[in-house]
Enzyme design. Structure first.
Site, PDB file in Angstrom:
ATOM      1  N   ILE A   1       0.998  -1.116  -0.126  1.00 59.37           N
ATOM      2  CA  ILE A   1      -0.100  -0.072   0.034  1.00 59.37           C
ATOM      3  C   ILE A   1       0.901   1.292  -0.097  1.00 59.37           C
ATOM      4  O   ILE A   1       0.637   2.222  -0.797  1.00 59.37           O
ATOM      5  CB  ILE A   1      -0.907   0.100   1.030  1.00 59.37           C
ATOM      6  CG1 ILE A   1      -1.983  -1.254   1.001  1.00 59.37           C
ATOM      7  CG2 ILE A   1      -1.743   1.346   1.245  1.00 59.37           C
ATOM      8  CD1 ILE A   1      -2.841  -1.283   2.198  1.00 59.37           C
TER       9      ILE A   1
ATOM     10  N   THR B   1      -4.305   5.316   7.486  1.00 58.52           N
ATOM     11  CA  THR B   1      -5.515   4.233   6.870  1.00 58.52           C
ATOM     12  C   THR B   1      -4.877   3.012   7.105  1.00 58.52           C
ATOM     13  O   THR B   1      -5.281   1.932   6.458  1.00 58.52           O
ATOM     14  CB  THR B   1      -5.467   4.366   5.281  1.00 58.52           C
ATOM     15  OG1 THR B   1      -4.202   4.117   4.755  1.00 58.52           O
ATOM     16  CG2 THR B   1      -6.033   5.766   4.956  1.00 58.52           C
ATOM     17  N   SER B   2      -4.102   2.860   8.269  1.00 65.58           N
ATOM     18  CA  SER B   2      -3.340   1.441   8.596  1.00 65.58           C
ATOM     19  C   SER B   2      -4.044   0.756   9.899  1.00 65.58           C
ATOM     20  O   SER B   2      -5.027  -0.240   9.549  1.00 65.58           O
ATOM     21  CB  SER B   2      -1.962   1.662   8.826  1.00 65.58           C
ATOM     22  OG  SER B   2      -1.374   0.329   8.624  1.00 65.58           O
ATOM     23  N   ARG B   3      -3.845   1.233  10.949  1.00 62.87           N
ATOM     24  CA  ARG B   3      -4.546   0.590  12.047  1.00 62.87           C
ATOM     25  C   ARG B   3      -4.281   1.830  13.087  1.00 62.87           C
ATOM     26  O   ARG B   3      -3.490   2.492  13.315  1.00 62.87           O
ATOM     27  CB  ARG B   3      -3.588  -0.408  12.625  1.00 62.87           C
ATOM     28  CG  ARG B   3      -4.019  -1.779  11.810  1.00 62.87           C
ATOM     29  CD  ARG B   3      -5.534  -2.504  11.965  1.00 62.87           C
ATOM     30  NE  ARG B   3      -5.581  -3.443  11.248  1.00 62.87           N
ATOM     31  CZ  ARG B   3      -5.928  -3.613   9.847  1.00 62.87           C
ATOM     32  NH1 ARG B   3      -6.130  -2.794   9.232  1.00 62.87           N
ATOM     33  NH2 ARG B   3      -6.109  -4.880   9.414  1.00 62.87           N
TER      34      ARG B   3
ATOM     35  N   ASP C   1      -8.687   6.916   8.888  1.00 65.20           N
ATOM     36  CA  ASP C   1      -9.774   5.717   8.348  1.00 65.20           C
ATOM     37  C   ASP C   1      -9.898   4.520   9.260  1.00 65.20           C
ATOM     38  O   ASP C   1     -10.582   3.803   8.956  1.00 65.20           O
ATOM     39  CB  ASP C   1      -9.580   5.157   7.126  1.00 65.20           C
ATOM     40  CG  ASP C   1     -10.425   4.200   6.449  1.00 65.20           C
ATOM     41  OD1 ASP C   1     -11.621   4.385   6.550  1.00 65.20           O
ATOM     42  OD2 ASP C   1     -10.035   3.065   5.920  1.00 65.20           O
TER      43      ASP C   1
ATOM     44  N   GLU D   1     -11.949   1.692  17.578  1.00 66.66           N
ATOM     45  CA  GLU D   1     -13.042   1.706  16.705  1.00 66.66           C
ATOM     46  C   GLU D   1     -13.783   0.440  16.652  1.00 66.66           C
ATOM     47  O   GLU D   1     -15.128   0.562  16.270  1.00 66.66           O
ATOM     48  CB  GLU D   1     -12.331   1.559  15.049  1.00 66.66           C
ATOM     49  CG  GLU D   1     -11.582   0.193  14.807  1.00 66.66           C
ATOM     50  CD  GLU D   1     -10.850   0.217  13.329  1.00 66.66           C
ATOM     51  OE1 GLU D   1     -10.321   1.364  13.051  1.00 66.66           O
ATOM     52  OE2 GLU D   1     -11.060  -0.832  12.741  1.00 66.66           O
TER      53      GLU D   1
ATOM     54  N   HIS E   1     -13.121   2.883   8.504  1.00 63.69           N
ATOM     55  CA  HIS E   1     -12.314   1.641   7.802  1.00 63.69           C
ATOM     56  C   HIS E   1     -12.945   0.995   6.739  1.00 63.69           C
ATOM     57  O   HIS E   1     -13.268   0.127   6.555  1.00 63.69           O
ATOM     58  CB  HIS E   1     -12.430   0.421   9.020  1.00 63.69           C
ATOM     59  CG  HIS E   1     -11.160  -0.311   9.102  1.00 63.69           C
ATOM     60  ND1 HIS E   1     -10.386  -0.876   9.957  1.00 63.69           N
ATOM     61  CD2 HIS E   1     -10.569  -0.860   7.909  1.00 63.69           C
ATOM     62  CE1 HIS E   1      -9.442  -1.454   9.675  1.00 63.69           C
ATOM     63  NE2 HIS E   1      -9.499  -1.394   8.186  1.00 63.69           N
ATOM     64  N   GLN E   2     -12.884   2.030   5.662  1.00 63.71           N
ATOM     65  CA  GLN E   2     -13.389   1.758   4.384  1.00 63.71           C
ATOM     66  C   GLN E   2     -12.343   1.654   3.277  1.00 63.71           C
ATOM     67  O   GLN E   2     -12.899   1.796   2.082  1.00 63.71           O
ATOM     68  CB  GLN E   2     -14.674   2.680   4.022  1.00 63.71           C
ATOM     69  CG  GLN E   2     -14.063   4.110   3.953  1.00 63.71           C
ATOM     70  CD  GLN E   2     -15.640   5.000   3.439  1.00 63.71           C
ATOM     71  OE1 GLN E   2     -16.229   5.509   4.178  1.00 63.71           O
ATOM     72  NE2 GLN E   2     -15.749   5.104   2.234  1.00 63.71           N
TER      73      GLN E   2
ATOM     74  N   PHE F   1     -10.534  -0.042   2.254  1.00 63.16           N
ATOM     75  CA  PHE F   1     -10.430  -1.512   1.335  1.00 63.16           C
ATOM     76  C   PHE F   1     -11.772  -1.639   0.483  1.00 63.16           C
ATOM     77  O   PHE F   1     -11.411  -2.447  -0.375  1.00 63.16           O
ATOM     78  CB  PHE F   1     -10.521  -2.721   2.678  1.00 63.16           C
ATOM     79  CG  PHE F   1     -11.805  -2.987   3.108  1.00 63.16           C
ATOM     80  CD1 PHE F   1     -12.122  -2.155   4.169  1.00 63.16           C
ATOM     81  CD2 PHE F   1     -12.575  -3.927   2.554  1.00 63.16           C
ATOM     82  CE1 PHE F   1     -13.330  -2.503   4.724  1.00 63.16           C
ATOM     83  CE2 PHE F   1     -13.698  -4.096   3.144  1.00 63.16           C
ATOM     84  CZ  PHE F   1     -14.373  -3.533   4.077  1.00 63.16           C
TER      85      PHE F   1
HETATM   86  P1  NAD Z   1       2.803  -4.939   3.616  1.00 72.31           P
HETATM   87  O1  NAD Z   1       3.034  -6.156   4.502  1.00 72.31           O
HETATM   88  O2  NAD Z   1       2.872  -5.072   2.136  1.00 72.31           O
HETATM   89  O3  NAD Z   1       3.807  -3.599   3.991  1.00 72.31           O
HETATM   90  C1  NAD Z   1       3.827  -3.253   5.270  1.00 72.31           C
HETATM   91  C2  NAD Z   1       5.345  -2.536   5.308  1.00 72.31           C
HETATM   92  O4  NAD Z   1       5.450  -2.126   6.776  1.00 72.31           O
HETATM   93  C3  NAD Z   1       6.360  -3.526   5.223  1.00 72.31           C
HETATM   94  O5  NAD Z   1       7.231  -3.008   4.181  1.00 72.31           O
HETATM   95  C4  NAD Z   1       7.086  -3.804   6.540  1.00 72.31           C
HETATM   96  O6  NAD Z   1       8.686  -3.743   6.226  1.00 72.31           O
HETATM   97  C5  NAD Z   1       6.768  -2.420   7.094  1.00 72.31           C
HETATM   98  N1  NAD Z   1       6.973  -2.266   8.567  1.00 72.31           N
HETATM   99  C6  NAD Z   1       6.906  -3.234   9.410  1.00 72.31           C
HETATM  100  N2  NAD Z   1       7.013  -2.964  10.508  1.00 72.31           N
HETATM  101  C7  NAD Z   1       7.550  -1.645  10.478  1.00 72.31           C
HETATM  102  C8  NAD Z   1       8.003  -0.717  11.473  1.00 72.31           C
HETATM  103  N3  NAD Z   1       8.457  -1.017  12.687  1.00 72.31           N
HETATM  104  N4  NAD Z   1       8.335   0.481  10.899  1.00 72.31           N
HETATM  105  C9  NAD Z   1       8.091   0.965   9.626  1.00 72.31           C
HETATM  106  N5  NAD Z   1       7.691  -0.025   8.780  1.00 72.31           N
HETATM  107  C10 NAD Z   1       7.331  -1.395   9.151  1.00 72.31           C
HETATM  108  O7  NAD Z   1       1.269  -4.362   3.926  1.00 72.31           O
HETATM  109  P2  NAD Z   1       0.222  -3.611   3.288  1.00 72.31           P
HETATM  110  O8  NAD Z   1      -0.545  -4.664   2.287  1.00 72.31           O
HETATM  111  O9  NAD Z   1       0.943  -2.565   2.611  1.00 72.31           O
HETATM  112  O10 NAD Z   1      -0.586  -3.145   4.259  1.00 72.31           O
HETATM  113  C11 NAD Z   1      -0.118  -2.119   5.191  1.00 72.31           C
HETATM  114  C12 NAD Z   1      -1.343  -2.129   6.377  1.00 72.31           C
HETATM  115  O11 NAD Z   1      -2.442  -1.463   6.243  1.00 72.31           O
HETATM  116  C13 NAD Z   1      -1.680  -3.344   6.914  1.00 72.31           C
HETATM  117  O12 NAD Z   1      -0.917  -4.022   7.939  1.00 72.31           O
HETATM  118  C14 NAD Z   1      -3.090  -3.109   7.539  1.00 72.31           C
HETATM  119  O13 NAD Z   1      -3.012  -2.625   8.818  1.00 72.31           O
HETATM  120  C15 NAD Z   1      -3.676  -1.849   6.639  1.00 72.31           C
HETATM  121  N6  NAD Z   1      -4.529  -2.030   5.959  1.00 72.31           N
HETATM  122  C16 NAD Z   1      -5.833  -1.042   6.098  1.00 72.31           C
HETATM  123  C17 NAD Z   1      -6.955  -1.333   5.172  1.00 72.31           C
HETATM  124  C18 NAD Z   1      -7.983  -0.209   5.454  1.00 72.31           C
HETATM  125  O14 NAD Z   1      -9.163  -0.725   4.749  1.00 72.31           O
HETATM  126  N7  NAD Z   1      -7.953   0.950   5.835  1.00 72.31           N
HETATM  127  C19 NAD Z   1      -6.887  -2.279   4.434  1.00 72.31           C
HETATM  128  C20 NAD Z   1      -5.761  -3.143   4.203  1.00 72.31           C
HETATM  129  C21 NAD Z   1      -4.703  -3.005   4.806  1.00 72.31           C
END
Ligand code: NAD
Length: 331
Positions: free
Chosen positions: A154, A228-230, A254, A259, A291-292, A294
């Site tokens: 992402i 938009t992560s967690r 998001d 939540e 959380h939308q 995705f």
């Molecule tokens: P991914 O595994 O492809 O990428 C995550 C990156 O974070 C990796 O490059 C990893 O090395 C890095 N990372 C791990 N620990 C770290 C740290 N301590 N400091 C900095 N970077 C670190 O995952 P992705 O598919 O890109 O997804 C990222 C996040 O997005 C998921 O973990 C999820 O929480 C979130 N997400 C949110 C939604 C949403 O609907 N809002 C949907 C999907 C995913």
């Protein structure tokens, strides 16, 4: 195979029901979220399927193990809500590692553009025939610096779009990717130099509250923060304190630390008493969505396909690629 499908909404059924029928998988759709009180609803099932706000903690896993449950099927990428250590050597945990990074990246940029140019406020104004543009001024993003934390799927897609906006990019990742055309810096430098900061790392013990009082203090005045992560990546209390001191030009969220209690539910008939929710939904420079990120047709289709493929692999004793650890477990 019979799967107890927790936290079901009608939009889940649309994608999962026909596909499950095709594969001969029986799904018990449940509205309840998985937790220690609801785990018994899956007693006679081979697997449970869960989403971001279900909880597969130690107690839940113990119960699932007692029922002989073979797998926890996550219909999402993040797995911070599963106690992986507790599941090890007991229950398979499979996820959908990648479904549509585009969906979340595009949504992130949507939040950025909205927050920066105050489109959310303009929308409300013109609906009331208020055509004033006072207070709606933003900045040109071209030439400004975006700090991207987490350069996985992402994060990369987000950087591609940010480059299209002609922004300079600074990146931080614990595992820098040498194949990416981006400048990696230490976190402190990213905080100090970025006009926009966007979070794309998973929630882990190391990243919990990666954005706290100390981090915020290092940031520029008038920075835009996007998550938009967690939710747990940001210490909400510190965020609110800084918002009240006028630190941020805008914040797009998001996801939100607490939540579970609200997201995906219609709470419009309730009196909300949680201070953080009341504040974050009322500040004019904050957008909080449910959380939308995705939620696109393409992502939903892929989530359904991969989740049920994971179930099928398990049924046919095939070792797929989406398990979270190498597990020697009961067949
Ligand atoms: P991914 O595994 O492809 O990428 C995550 C990156 O974070 C990796 O490059 C990893 O090395 C890095 N990372 C791990 N620990 C770290 C740290 N301590 N400091 C900095 N970077 C670190 O995952 P992705 O598919 O890109 O997804 C990222 C996040 O997005 C998921 O973990 C999820 O929480 C979130 N997400 C949110 C939604 C949403 O609907 N809002 C949907 C999907 C995913």
């Amino acid at each position: 195979m019979k799967i107890a499908f927790y936290d079901t909404k009608s939009y889940d059924r649309i994608w999962f029901e026909p596909l499950a029928k095709e594969k001969g998988i029986e799904i018990r759709f449940l509205e309840a979220k998985l937790n220690k009180d609801t785990v018994r609803l899956s007693k006679d099932c081979d697997a449970v399927c869960i989403f971001v706000n279900d909880s597969a903690d130690k107690d839940v896993i113990k119960a699932l193990d007692q029922y002989g449950t073979r797998a926890i099927l996550l219909r999402c990428a993040g797995y911070n809500n599963v106690d992986i250590q507790a599941a090890k050597n007991k229950i398979h945990v499979l996820r959908v590692p990648s479904y549509s990074p585009e969906a979340v990246a595009e949504y992130t940029i949507g939040l950025l553009l909205t927050i920066n140019r105050k489109i959310h406020r303009a929308y409300n104004r013109t609906r009331e025939f208020n055509f004033s543009i006072h207070g709606l001024m933003g900045i040109d993003l071209k030439g400004k610096t975006a700090g991207v934390i987490g350069t996985g799927r992402i994060g990369q897609m987000t950087m591609d779009i940010l480059k299209g906006l002609k922004m300079n990019i600074l990146a931080y990742d614990v595992y820098p990717n040498p194949n990416l055309d981006v400048r990696y810096v230490e976190l402190t430098e990213l905080f100090e130099k970025s006009d926009v900061i966007t979070l794309h790392c998973p929630l882990t013990r190391e990243t919990k509250y990666i954005i706290d009082k100390k981090a915020i203090k290092r940031m520029k005045e008038g920075v835009i923060l996007l998550n938009t992560s967690r939710g747990g990546l940001i210490q909400t209390k510190d965020l609110i304190e800084a918002l009240e001191q006028g630190k941020f030009a805008g914040v797009g969220l998001d996801v939100f630390e607490e939540e579970e209690e609200f997201f995906f539910e219609d709470c419009s008939d309730q009196i909300i008493t949680k201070d953080a929710v009341i504040k974050l939904t009322s500040y004019p420079n904050v957008i909080l969505t449910s959380h939308q990120g995705f939620f696109t047709q393409e992502a939903m289709k892929q989530i359904a396909e991969v989740t049920l493929q994971n179930a099928q692999d398990l049924m046919e004793n095939r070792k797929g690629e989406n398990g979270l650890y190498d597990n020697e477990i009961r067949e």
